[in-house]
Enzyme design. Structure first.
Site, PDB file in Angstrom:
ATOM      1  CE1 TYR A  22     -69.125  17.474 -24.779  1.00  0.00           C
ATOM      2  CE2 TYR A  22     -68.527  17.814 -22.606  1.00  0.00           C
ATOM      3  CZ  TYR A  22     -69.126  17.026 -23.563  1.00  0.00           C
ATOM      4  OH  TYR A  22     -69.379  15.594 -23.364  1.00  0.00           O
TER       5      TYR A  22
ATOM      6  CE1 TYR B  90     -75.102  11.890 -29.694  1.00  0.00           C
ATOM      7  CE2 TYR B  90     -77.314  11.754 -28.304  1.00  0.00           C
ATOM      8  CZ  TYR B  90     -76.010  12.048 -28.679  1.00  0.00           C
ATOM      9  OH  TYR B  90     -75.412  13.140 -27.697  1.00  0.00           O
TER      10      TYR B  90
ATOM     11  CE  LYS C 198     -72.044  13.505 -28.512  1.00  0.00           C
ATOM     12  NZ  LYS C 198     -72.475  14.611 -27.637  1.00  0.00           N
TER      13      LYS C 198
ATOM     14  CB  SER D  23     -70.074  12.895 -25.157  1.00  0.00           C
ATOM     15  OG  SER D  23     -71.442  13.541 -25.184  1.00  0.00           O
TER      16      SER D  23
ATOM     17  CB  VAL E  97     -72.776  13.683 -19.002  1.00  0.00           C
ATOM     18  CG1 VAL E  97     -72.791  15.007 -19.811  1.00  0.00           C
ATOM     19  CG2 VAL E  97     -73.669  13.005 -20.078  1.00  0.00           C
TER      20      VAL E  97
HETATM   21  N1  GLN Z   1     -76.086  11.210 -24.282  1.00  0.00           N
HETATM   22  C1  GLN Z   1     -75.634  12.660 -23.629  1.00  0.00           C
HETATM   23  C2  GLN Z   1     -76.548  13.498 -24.278  1.00  0.00           C
HETATM   24  O1  GLN Z   1     -76.958  13.485 -25.645  1.00  0.00           O
HETATM   25  C3  GLN Z   1     -74.240  12.707 -24.269  1.00  0.00           C
HETATM   26  C4  GLN Z   1     -73.860  14.211 -23.638  1.00  0.00           C
HETATM   27  C5  GLN Z   1     -72.245  14.069 -23.294  1.00  0.00           C
HETATM   28  O2  GLN Z   1     -71.872  13.029 -22.875  1.00  0.00           O
HETATM   29  N2  GLN Z   1     -72.087  15.389 -23.052  1.00  0.00           N
HETATM   30  O3  GLN Z   1     -76.949  14.558 -23.649  1.00  0.00           O
END
Ligand code: GLN
Length: 304
Positions: free
Chosen positions: A240, A188, A66, A63, A258
């Site tokens: 988050y 993505y 992002k 993530s 994650v």
């Molecule tokens: N690729 C992961 C997902 O879409 C990324 C989530 C994350 O890092 N929080 O679930």
């Protein structure tokens, strides 16, 4: 500032915590990473690099991507981006679907999965291969031409990415996807599968610490007002539904993933990246949050 000494101290103090937490296993390929891995790097706007542990080992940025895709989409659309994705903390898990129905397919912010899928949709519309554009952006801002995504991680997520597919299709049903959802989910998962080290990620985020300009090359990525706005979004939404607790403890704008990485910025001074794959219940690196809390405590530096 004695960053070298402070990073060493953090590494020593953190020993009992390394390996704690849960390595993400809903993307099976991520579960293979040793739980007690740890690295941390500080890169200052004046170009100094401080590192400890496995700061040069690449890991899955997940993530954290992002942050960079949002930068790219904001460059393309400016404020029009906010017609399709909001700017409020979600208070729900990063992969939650519940708000989307009540809010007519407009995700709360660009740093939860639904919002990031809209952002990737913007990039898919503009670039033939959005994930390649993201990789090239990261190569440019770091000066590291070997950065790439890991096909095995991307395929592992694609094979298990039912929630993200559900989200993309759900948003399409509200008219908030311009490209086919499958194309967007594919791009993505590849952007999330980019591998980078702590040093590379700290270098990559440095334009946000430096008013939108990459210090080493002078390239302007964002105007200073947009850099301020993206940093504000990191502060309120970057970790988050734990964003409130994170900013209470750390006091820096940050984005986590994650894969166990967290990138944070201190405007005018430095960017830092920490990596430790054991996650807390919100999906943030358990030892990573602790390391950042100690960094801002020991240096007495934060945005407050
Ligand atoms: N690729 C992961 C997902 O879409 C990324 C989530 C994350 O890092 N929080 O679930």
């Amino acid at each position: 500032m004695d960053y070298a000494g402070i990073l060493e101290k953090i590494h020593v103090d953190l020993q009992p915590w390394l390996g704690k937490g849960r390595v993400a296993d809903y993307i099976p390929e991520l579960a293979k990473v040793p739980a007690d891995s740890f690295g941390m790097a500080v890169v200052t706007t004046s170009g100094e690099v401080f590192r400890v542990g496995e700061a040069d080992t690449r890991f899955s940025i997940q993530s954290i991507s992002k942050l960079f895709t949002c930068t790219m989409a904001f460059r393309l659309l400016g404020d029009a981006l906010w017609q399709r994705v909001g700017r409020e903390p979600s208070g729900t898990a990063f992969n939650s679907l519940v708000q989307l129905e009540a809010e007519q397919g407009k995700p709360r912010n660009p740093f939860i999965n639904a919002g990031a899928l809209v952002v990737t949709d913007v990039l898919c519309r503009r670039f033939v291969k959005a994930e390649t554009a993201v990789v090239e952006f990261l190569r440019r801002v770091t000066g590291e031409p070997s950065i790439d995504y890991d096909m095995r991680v991307a395929q592992s997520e694609l094979a298990h990415g039912h929630r993200n597919r559900a989200m993309a299709h759900f948003m399409a049903s509200f008219g908030n996807m311009e490209m086919p959802p499958e194309v967007v989910v594919d791009a993505y998962c590849r952007q999330c599968a980019i591998s980078m080290s702590c040093v590379e990620l700290a270098k990559a985020a440095l334009y946000l610490s430096n008013g939108g300009v990459v210090p080493s090359t002078g390239e302007r990525i964002l105007d200073s007002s947009s850099a301020k706005r993206l940093s504000a979004l990191m502060l309120t939404c970057g970790t988050y539904d734990a964003a409130g607790d994170f900013v209470y403890r750390v006091g820096l704008p940050a984005k986590s993933g994650v894969g166990g990485g967290i990138v944070a910025v201190l405007p005018g001074e430095m960017a830092v990246c920490v990596w430790s794959p054991g996650l807390d219940k919100n999906g943030n690196s358990l030892a990573g949050v602790m390391a950042l809390e100690w960094l801002t405590t020991f240096t007495d530096q934060s945005i407050f």
